[in-house]
Structure formats: structure tokens, C-alpha cells
Motif scaffolding. Structure first.
Motif, PDB file in Angstrom:
ATOM      1  N   SER A 141      22.711   4.669  67.023  1.00 15.24           N
ATOM      2  CA  SER A 141      23.207   5.018  65.716  1.00 15.24           C
ATOM      3  C   SER A 141      22.973   6.352  65.326  1.00 15.24           C
ATOM      4  CB  SER A 141      22.987   4.033  64.569  1.00 15.24           C
ATOM      5  OG  SER A 141      21.397   4.361  64.337  1.00 15.24           O
ATOM      6  N   GLY A 142      23.792   6.885  64.318  1.00 18.50           N
ATOM      7  CA  GLY A 142      23.567   8.407  63.818  1.00 18.50           C
ATOM      8  C   GLY A 142      22.150   8.447  63.253  1.00 18.50           C
ATOM      9  N   LEU A 143      21.628   7.242  62.514  1.00 14.27           N
ATOM     10  CA  LEU A 143      20.287   7.589  62.010  1.00 14.27           C
ATOM     11  C   LEU A 143      19.247   7.515  63.044  1.00 14.27           C
ATOM     12  CD1 LEU A 143      19.371   7.319  58.916  1.00 14.27           C
ATOM     13  CD2 LEU A 143      18.833   5.064  59.225  1.00 14.27           C
ATOM     14  N   ALA A 144      19.263   6.627  63.927  1.00 13.99           N
ATOM     15  CA  ALA A 144      18.503   6.534  64.949  1.00 13.99           C
ATOM     16  C   ALA A 144      18.491   7.774  65.977  1.00 13.99           C
ATOM     17  CB  ALA A 144      18.774   5.410  65.893  1.00 13.99           C
ATOM     18  N   ALA A 145      19.719   8.308  65.992  1.00 13.64           N
ATOM     19  CA  ALA A 145      19.736   9.812  66.754  1.00 13.64           C
ATOM     20  C   ALA A 145      19.081  10.934  66.396  1.00 13.64           C
ATOM     21  CB  ALA A 145      21.234  10.261  66.823  1.00 13.64           C
ATOM     22  N   ARG A 146      18.747  10.929  64.772  1.00 18.34           N
ATOM     23  CA  ARG A 146      17.885  12.000  64.237  1.00 18.34           C
ATOM     24  C   ARG A 146      16.488  11.787  64.376  1.00 18.34           C
ATOM     25  NH1 ARG A 146      21.173  11.160  58.904  1.00 18.34           N
ATOM     26  NH2 ARG A 146      23.036  11.198  60.119  1.00 18.34           N
ATOM     27  N   ASP A 150      12.020   2.286  70.448  1.00 11.79           N
ATOM     28  CA  ASP A 150      12.724   1.142  70.367  1.00 11.79           C
ATOM     29  C   ASP A 150      14.021   1.083  69.523  1.00 11.79           C
ATOM     30  OD1 ASP A 150      13.559  -1.548  70.981  1.00 11.79           O
ATOM     31  OD2 ASP A 150      12.007  -2.381  69.410  1.00 11.79           O
ATOM     32  N   LEU A 151      14.873   2.222  69.748  1.00 12.07           N
ATOM     33  CA  LEU A 151      15.819   2.810  68.966  1.00 12.07           C
ATOM     34  C   LEU A 151      17.161   2.176  69.531  1.00 12.07           C
ATOM     35  CD1 LEU A 151      14.341   6.125  67.714  1.00 12.07           C
ATOM     36  CD2 LEU A 151      14.616   4.123  66.107  1.00 12.07           C
ATOM     37  N   LEU A 152      17.265   1.942  70.833  1.00 15.35           N
ATOM     38  CA  LEU A 152      18.502   1.961  71.503  1.00 15.35           C
ATOM     39  C   LEU A 152      19.267   0.685  70.762  1.00 15.35           C
ATOM     40  CD1 LEU A 152      17.409   1.950  75.024  1.00 15.35           C
ATOM     41  CD2 LEU A 152      19.027   3.524  73.949  1.00 15.35           C
ATOM     42  N   GLN A 153      20.584   1.103  70.555  1.00 17.07           N
ATOM     43  CA  GLN A 153      21.542   0.362  69.583  1.00 17.07           C
ATOM     44  C   GLN A 153      21.988  -0.925  70.412  1.00 17.07           C
ATOM     45  OE1 GLN A 153      24.318   2.068  66.523  1.00 17.07           O
ATOM     46  NE2 GLN A 153      25.408   2.097  68.411  1.00 17.07           N
ATOM     47  N   ILE A 154      22.022  -2.338  69.963  1.00 14.64           N
ATOM     48  CA  ILE A 154      22.282  -3.156  70.610  1.00 14.64           C
ATOM     49  C   ILE A 154      23.778  -3.626  70.563  1.00 14.64           C
ATOM     50  CG2 ILE A 154      22.294  -5.792  70.532  1.00 14.64           C
ATOM     51  CD1 ILE A 154      19.567  -5.427  68.597  1.00 14.64           C
ATOM     52  N   SER A 155      24.329  -3.154  71.660  1.00 14.24           N
ATOM     53  CA  SER A 155      25.771  -3.241  71.739  1.00 14.24           C
ATOM     54  C   SER A 155      26.199  -4.344  72.991  1.00 14.24           C
ATOM     55  CB  SER A 155      26.257  -1.840  72.556  1.00 14.24           C
ATOM     56  OG  SER A 155      25.881  -0.792  71.965  1.00 14.24           O
ATOM     57  N   ASP A 156      25.344  -5.074  73.101  1.00 14.80           N
ATOM     58  CA  ASP A 156      25.441  -6.198  73.817  1.00 14.80           C
ATOM     59  C   ASP A 156      26.011  -7.408  72.958  1.00 14.80           C
ATOM     60  OD1 ASP A 156      24.959  -8.651  75.026  1.00 14.80           O
ATOM     61  OD2 ASP A 156      23.469  -8.264  76.176  1.00 14.80           O
ATOM     62  N   ALA A 157      27.511  -7.893  73.338  1.00 17.47           N
ATOM     63  CA  ALA A 157      27.937  -8.602  72.171  1.00 17.47           C
ATOM     64  C   ALA A 157      27.256 -10.040  72.285  1.00 17.47           C
ATOM     65  CB  ALA A 157      29.637  -9.101  72.718  1.00 17.47           C
ATOM     66  N   ALA A 187      21.512  -2.703  65.478  1.00 15.86           N
ATOM     67  CA  ALA A 187      23.039  -3.328  65.874  1.00 15.86           C
ATOM     68  C   ALA A 187      23.792  -2.016  65.973  1.00 15.86           C
ATOM     69  CB  ALA A 187      23.422  -4.304  65.180  1.00 15.86           C
ATOM     70  N   ASP A 188      25.113  -2.157  66.855  1.00 13.14           N
ATOM     71  CA  ASP A 188      26.214  -1.268  66.817  1.00 13.14           C
ATOM     72  C   ASP A 188      27.045  -1.839  65.631  1.00 13.14           C
ATOM     73  OD1 ASP A 188      28.451  -0.029  67.049  1.00 13.14           O
ATOM     74  OD2 ASP A 188      28.757  -0.555  69.126  1.00 13.14           O
ATOM     75  N   PRO A 189      27.103  -1.161  64.380  1.00 10.76           N
ATOM     76  CA  PRO A 189      27.832  -1.727  63.400  1.00 10.76           C
ATOM     77  C   PRO A 189      29.419  -2.079  63.660  1.00 10.76           C
ATOM     78  CG  PRO A 189      27.015   0.581  62.917  1.00 10.76           C
ATOM     79  CD  PRO A 189      26.615   0.425  64.251  1.00 10.76           C
ATOM     80  N   LYS A 190      30.073  -1.218  64.491  1.00 11.24           N
ATOM     81  CA  LYS A 190      31.511  -1.472  64.783  1.00 11.24           C
ATOM     82  C   LYS A 190      31.562  -2.926  65.390  1.00 11.24           C
ATOM     83  CE  LYS A 190      32.578   3.016  65.744  1.00 11.24           C
ATOM     84  NZ  LYS A 190      32.786   3.891  66.886  1.00 11.24           N
ATOM     85  N   LEU A 191      30.605  -2.852  66.366  1.00 11.39           N
ATOM     86  CA  LEU A 191      30.829  -4.148  67.312  1.00 11.39           C
ATOM     87  C   LEU A 191      30.509  -5.531  66.236  1.00 11.39           C
ATOM     88  CD1 LEU A 191      31.279  -5.784  70.025  1.00 11.39           C
ATOM     89  CD2 LEU A 191      28.732  -5.246  70.576  1.00 11.39           C
ATOM     90  N   ALA A 192      29.432  -5.006  65.404  1.00  8.22           N
ATOM     91  CA  ALA A 192      28.901  -6.278  64.641  1.00  8.22           C
ATOM     92  C   ALA A 192      30.261  -6.794  63.726  1.00  8.22           C
ATOM     93  CB  ALA A 192      27.866  -5.810  63.861  1.00  8.22           C
ATOM     94  N   GLY A 193      30.905  -5.576  63.215  1.00  5.95           N
ATOM     95  CA  GLY A 193      31.988  -5.927  62.279  1.00  5.95           C
ATOM     96  C   GLY A 193      33.075  -6.715  62.909  1.00  5.95           C
ATOM     97  N   ARG A 194      33.435  -6.406  64.115  1.00  4.18           N
ATOM     98  CA  ARG A 194      34.609  -6.897  64.899  1.00  4.18           C
ATOM     99  C   ARG A 194      33.954  -8.390  65.125  1.00  4.18           C
ATOM    100  NH1 ARG A 194      35.930  -7.077  70.651  1.00  4.18           N
ATOM    101  NH2 ARG A 194      33.877  -5.855  70.870  1.00  4.18           N
ATOM    102  N   LEU A 195      32.735  -8.660  65.396  1.00  6.98           N
ATOM    103  CA  LEU A 195      32.490 -10.038  65.752  1.00  6.98           C
ATOM    104  C   LEU A 195      32.369 -10.855  64.378  1.00  6.98           C
ATOM    105  CD1 LEU A 195      29.360  -9.337  68.293  1.00  6.98           C
ATOM    106  CD2 LEU A 195      31.501 -10.033  68.769  1.00  6.98           C
ATOM    107  N   ILE A 196      32.040 -10.266  63.287  1.00  8.41           N
ATOM    108  CA  ILE A 196      32.154 -10.989  62.033  1.00  8.41           C
ATOM    109  C   ILE A 196      33.442 -11.466  61.981  1.00  8.41           C
ATOM    110  CG2 ILE A 196      31.695 -11.110  59.604  1.00  8.41           C
ATOM    111  CD1 ILE A 196      29.460  -9.004  60.573  1.00  8.41           C
ATOM    112  N   ARG A 197      34.447 -10.252  61.895  1.00 11.38           N
ATOM    113  CA  ARG A 197      35.767 -10.743  61.731  1.00 11.38           C
ATOM    114  C   ARG A 197      36.534 -11.745  62.653  1.00 11.38           C
ATOM    115  NH1 ARG A 197      36.651  -5.378  61.630  1.00 11.38           N
ATOM    116  NH2 ARG A 197      36.930  -4.537  59.376  1.00 11.38           N
ATOM    117  N   GLU A 198      36.030 -11.609  63.901  1.00 10.33           N
ATOM    118  CA  GLU A 198      36.439 -12.674  64.631  1.00 10.33           C
ATOM    119  C   GLU A 198      36.122 -13.996  64.331  1.00 10.33           C
ATOM    120  OE1 GLU A 198      35.228 -11.480  68.642  1.00 10.33           O
ATOM    121  OE2 GLU A 198      36.617 -10.055  68.694  1.00 10.33           O
ATOM    122  N   ARG A 199      34.733 -14.151  63.881  1.00  8.97           N
ATOM    123  CA  ARG A 199      34.143 -15.628  63.360  1.00  8.97           C
ATOM    124  C   ARG A 199      34.954 -16.167  62.351  1.00  8.97           C
ATOM    125  NH1 ARG A 199      29.882 -17.775  65.251  1.00  8.97           N
ATOM    126  NH2 ARG A 199      28.797 -19.494  64.206  1.00  8.97           N
ATOM    127  N   ALA A 200      35.412 -15.085  61.469  1.00  6.52           N
ATOM    128  CA  ALA A 200      35.947 -15.693  60.182  1.00  6.52           C
ATOM    129  C   ALA A 200      37.324 -15.712  60.282  1.00  6.52           C
ATOM    130  CB  ALA A 200      35.855 -14.561  59.001  1.00  6.52           C
TER     131      ALA A 200
END
Lengths: 482, 98
Positions: free
Chosen positions: A390-395, A416-423, A467-480
Motif C-alpha cells: 500500500s502507499g502507506l506501507a511503501a513509505r 511484515d508489510l506485504l499487502q494481502i492480495s490473496d483473494a 489488505a489490498d483495499p481495491k481487492l477488499a472492496g471488490r470482494l465486499i461488493r460481490e458478497r453484497a
């Protein structure tokens, strides 16, 4: 009545040679007072000045960078006047045969235009006076103290033609010239330390076709801002004088930063009053083509060219100017990152933003000898691009790399800053947060879109920001079912 | 060819205080010199490079090296001055013109 301002600038540049212009004293004047002095720079009888070859090398490079002709034959003259900081009662300078003539400097930005360079000549600096008593004001001083460490330091004077038309353009020229001198590596070029100093000649006239008005020289501007203010004040003062039916007196005026005004001083001496004559102690310079070619080959990339090269990479002009003016290490980092595949605009934003900020908070002065390399930065940016960080973690990773903790990948996994992009992993987190907030989830399912942000926030919290926020958003949308 | 010279101005630039008789005498001498120069100046020198120095020598340089041995001892230097304060030379205030 409307008046046109006509401005010319005289710039003194102290060269950062090891030794002085005409003697072997150290040219650094931050030493204890009067410890870098010898018979030559104290003007003792019988002392013989011998020019510093490196100073001549540098003035040739300055002249070439300013598109000047470097003259074949050049002569040192004595400029005679009496002042306590000038121990010989003359300054070794140049008169009708300066090293460089007829050049120009293009000024861009909001006040574009070509400023003609009339001449660039070699001279020597004076000693430094400190005025005591009378609040340090020169006119009210009770006495002065003199330090001759600066006496004889090589000084190059760059004189423009009266081509400048506004205070803002005067400032733009001065800033461009300072960048140029800095890029050439011939001077420290620090205004606040006086290693580059600007004086302005200001006059006004009724219109572009009118003959030049009486000029006033203004001195004592210690920043670009005060240069601009002083010139603007002086234009206003002169037009008010003329509108009031007064005449302008040819004089030297000093800028008073605190009061925001220029104050009259001595009436300016005409050049014949300096009684210039060739210095018999110094034989003429004969600058042949080989010498000029050798210096031309040493010219680095100049700021204007660098800016347009950066713009050519697709960087916006403001960012290109910032980067082109950055120090050699930051520029090297930027160029190295682009070479290693980073997108230029992104690399530029990071170098002039995050990297500068990280440097500052790490307490480092510069990137010299830093473990942050161009390829490292490129890898870091690639990790942001592909959502590994994430941008924050990259800093945070950047700070780690700067601190010598390893490559971006090493720092990211060690901290331990790697973003979780594993769906699969994120799916579990989404399931947990929706179970924890059933009411909100029901509202989301019935179409209350703005709750997406709430749930993404919850997922980020549960995964401690990874968490990868983009991926998280997509998963939430799908679930809803949206 | 009579030449005019403001000898009092020249004396002031050189910070020389001259009596009326001195001004008169030096004024005459300077005028004679300038008249001689004017005669030379009337010659056709087209194509002749100006002589700034009498010997055919150019490009005498030193390399950019510090020579600590030529640097003078501060105590010795300051001891020669009529007035000093701490490690500085001390001079009267700069007057705005005389």
C-alpha cells in the motif's frame, strides 16, 4: 503617466577554488579572522600577484554556458578607489578586455525572455568589514573591524544588458543564473553566505522607444525575494519622483530589508573616476581554441536542457523544474529509477516528495552514500503499482531501505508489510467483518453504497493495514450482490 | 592642441591635498603630458594591437594549490597595524564621500 522599467543585473560569483585568485592562501573564509592572509592579499609593498589557472578555467566555463564569446586576449586592470576593505587601494579587475563578452541567458517560467550578457570578467573579492556601533548601520557606525580572509578570493562578475523589464523577471533571471552556476560546480552559489551576490541597475522611461533614464544602482539584497522587493520598490520610487516633477540622481542605494525601502548612499562614481589602467604586474591572458575546447568538453548538462529533457520524459513542467534543480544525488536516484523501469512522473513525485521527506526525518543531509539506489526505488514503485504494497506501507519500506535494512522486498517482508492480495485470505476477513456487523451489511445489501468504505476500513483493521483495499472492496461488493 | 584637465578632481580621487601653487604646477605638467598623448593618439594605428604590457609574455599562472608557508602569522600581521581589536584590524568609520 505610465513608465517602463529598465533593469540590468550585476552578479558577483565567488569561485570555490582551493586557493585565492592571485596567491596561495586558502580561499575558504570561514576560518578564524585574518588567518588566511599573506603579503599579496594584504597588499603589502613588493608582493607579486600570480593568477590561479583554475579560476580562469572556471570563468571560461561560465562564459561558454552563458553563450558568450571567450576572447582570445584578455587583460587585468587596476580599478582604483579608496576603501578600508581594499588594502591595495585598487582592485584587480578587468576593463576593456574581459574574458567573455556577448552572451545571453534564456529565462523561462512566468516571465520568459532572453537576457543579454554584456560581459563576464575576472576579479578579486575584498576583505569583509563589520560596522560597529550605530546599530550596525554603515552610515552611523563608530568604527569598523576588518577581516582579510576574503580579500583576493576569485570573483567573477556577470553583467547583463539592460534587457530586464520587471522585478519578477529580475528574480527569474537571478534564480536561473544561480542554478546555472551551481550546475557548473564552479561556486557554492549560496546567497545567504554571499558566495553569489546580485546588484541591480534600475531606471525608468516613458516608453520602449524613449532614451534610457538615469540609473540607480541598488545593493544589499540577500535573497531572491529581497531582490524582487528592492527592484519593485525602486521602480515605484523613481516613477513617483518623476511624476512629482523631480529628477533622478545617479547614485548607489542600499536595500533595507526590514523597512522595505532603498536608502541613498554615495553618489556613484563614473568609470573614469576609477582610473582603470592595465596592471603591470599581470601579463595578458592568451586563451587559445584548444583551451576553450577543453573547457567546453567539461560542461555538464545545463539546467534548461535538463528541464526540457525531463519534460520530454512526460513529466509536468513544475515537477521537471523541481527535479532539475534538485541536488546531484536526488537527480541520480530519479534517473536511476527511470532507467530501471519506473514511470517517470511517479518516480519524480516520489523523489521530490516522499524521498525528501524521509531524508529529512532520518536526519540525513543528503543521499550521498545512501543504500537507496535507483533500481531499489524502481522495485519499490513496482510493488506499489502491482498492489504488493500500500502507499502507506511503501513509505515505511522506504524508511527501512534508507536505514540500510535491505532491499525493498527484504524490508517489506521483515517488517511484515506485504499487502494481502490473496483473494482466499481476504475472503475470510470479509466474511468475519460482515458477520460482526450484520445490520450495516443488510443496509449495504439494500443499496446503501457508502457503507463499502466502512467495510473496507474494517477489513484493513482486521488485517492490520495489509489488505489490498481495491481487492477488499471488490470482494465486499460481490458478497453484497452489488 | 590645448587639453583641459580638472586637476583638483584628479587630486581628490587620489586623496591628495594640494595647495593652489601645487594644483597650478601639476595641472600644467599633466596638461603637457596629455597633449603629448594626444599627438600620439592622432597617429594612424589601424591594424596595430594595443600594447598593454611592454614585454612579449602571456599566460603566467599558478596551479590552484594552497601554500601554507606563504600565509602570515596573525599576531605578526596585526602588530603592524595602527589599530586593532581582538583578531581584527580596526579602522575609522567609512565616510560617505569627503
Amino acid at each position: 503617466m505610465s513608465w517602463e522599467a529598465v533593469i540590468g543585473l550585476e552578479t558577483h560569483v565567488e569561485l570555490s577554488t582551493r586557493s585565492k585568485m592571485f596567491c596561495g592562501c586558502p580561499a575558504r573564509f570561514d576560518a578564524p579572522p585574518n588567518t588566511n592572509v599573506c603579503p599579496v592579499c594584504l597588499g603589502l609593498p613588493g608582493a607579486l600577484p600570480v593568477p590561479n589557472r583554475e579560476a580562469i578555467n572556471r570563468i571560461i566555463r561560465i562564459g561558454l554556458a552563458l553563450n558568450c564569446s571567450v576572447t582570445g586576449r584578455s587583460v587585468f586592470h587596476r580599478k582604483n578607489y579608496f576603501y578600508a576593505d581594499l588594502p591595495k587601494n585598487y582592485q584587480i579587475s578587468q576593463f576593456d578586455l574581459p574574458v567573455c563578452v556577448d552572451g545571453y541567458l534564456d529565462v523561462g517560467g512566468d516571465h520568459p525572455g532572453r537576457v543579454g550578457i554584456e560581459r563576464v570578467h575576472q576579479e578579486e573579492d575584498t576583505g569583509k568589514s563589520t560596522h560597529m556601533g550605530g546599530d550596525g548601520r554603515i552610515s552611523a557606525a563608530e568604527y569598523s573591524l576588518l577581516d582579510f580572509n576574503r580579500s583576493g578570493v576569485p570573483l567573477v562578475e556577470i553583467v547583463t544588458r539592460p534587457d530586464i523589464r520587471s522585478a519578477a523577471q529580475a528574480r527569474a533571471y537571478a534564480q536561473e543564473l544561480r542554478l546555472l552556476v551551481e550546475a557548473l560546480g564552479v561556486s557554492d552559489a549560496r546567497l545567504e553566505e554571499g558566495s553569489i551576490r546580485f546588484d541591480a541597475n534600475v531606471s525608468v522611461r516613458p516608453g520602449p522607444e524613449a532614451p534610457l533614464g538615469t540609473k540607480v544602482e541598488i545593493k544589499n539584497m540577500n535573497s531572491f525575494r529581497s531582490l524582487e522587493r528592492a527592484v519593485a520598490f525602486e521602480i515605484g520610487r523613481q516613477t513617483a519622483c518623476l511624476d512629482g516633477g523631480e529628477r533622478i540622481v545617479m547614485e548607489t542605494r542600499h536595500w533595507d530589508e526590514e523597512a522595505g525601502v532603498t536608502r541613498g548612499g554615495r553618489t556613484k562614481e563614473g568609470s573614469s573616476d576609477y582610473r582603470y589602467f592595465p596592471d603591470p604586474d599581470l601579463v595578458p591572458l592568451e586563451l587559445d581554441q584548444d583551451w576553450k575546447d577543453e573547457m567546453a568538453a567539461l560542461l555538464p548538462e545545463l539546467p534548461a536542457r535538463r528541464r526540457s529533457r525531463y519534460e520530454g520524459m512526460g513529466i509536468d513542467p513544475a515537477q521537471a523544474a523541481t527535479l532539475a534543480g534538485a541536488d546531484v544525488h536526488l537527480r541520480g536516484l530519479f534517473e536511476g529509477a527511470v532507467e530501471a523501469g519506473a514511470r517517470p512522473q511517479q518516480a519524480g513525485n516520489w523523489v521530490s516528495g516522499e524521498v525528501v521527506a524521509a531524508l529529512r526525518s532520518s536526519g540525513r543531509e543528503s543521499l550521498a552514500d545512501s543504500p537507496l539506489s535507483g533500481p531499489n526505488l524502481a522495485r519499490l514503485l513496482a510493488m506499489v503499482e502491482d498492489s504488493t504494497l500500500s502507499g502507506l506501507a511503501a513509505r515505511e519500506v522506504l524508511a527501512g531501505v534508507l536505514a540500510g535494512e535491505g532491499t525493498p522486498e527484504e524490508v517489506a517482508s521483515a517488517r511484515d508489510l506485504l499487502q494481502i492480495s490473496d483473494a482466499g485470505v481476504l475472503e475470510a476477513a470479509v466474511e468475519e467483518v460482515t458477520a460482526d456487523h450484520t445490520e450495516e451489511f443488510a443496509r449495504l445489501c439494500s443499496g446503501e453504497q457508502k457503507l463499502i468504505g466502512f467495510f473496507v476500513g474494517q477489513v484493513m483493521r482486521r488485517t492490520r493495514g495489509k489488505a489490498d483495499p481495491k481487492l477488499a472492496g471488490r470482494l465486499i461488493r460481490e458478497r453484497a450482490g452489488l | 592642441m590645448p587639453i583641459d584637465i580638472d586637476i583638483a578632481h584628479v587630486a581628490r580621487l587620489a586623496r591628495l591635498r594640494l595647495s593652489e601653487e601645487d594644483l597650478e604646477a601639476y595641472g600644467r605638467q599633466c596638461r603637457d603630458l596629455l597633449e603629448h598623448v594626444a599627438r600620439i593618439q592622432a597617429l594612424d594605428t589601424e591594424g596595430v594591437a594595443p600594447t598593454s604590457h611592454p614585454f612579449p609574455m602571456t599566460n603566467r599562472f599558478r596551479e590552484d594549490l594552497v601554500t601554507p608557508d606563504s600565509v602570515l602569522d596573525r599576531g605578526e600581521v596585526l602588530a603592524q597595524a595602527p589599530s586593532t581589536e581582538r583578531e581584527f584590524f580596526r579602522v575609522p568609520p567609512a565616510l560617505e564621500d569627503d
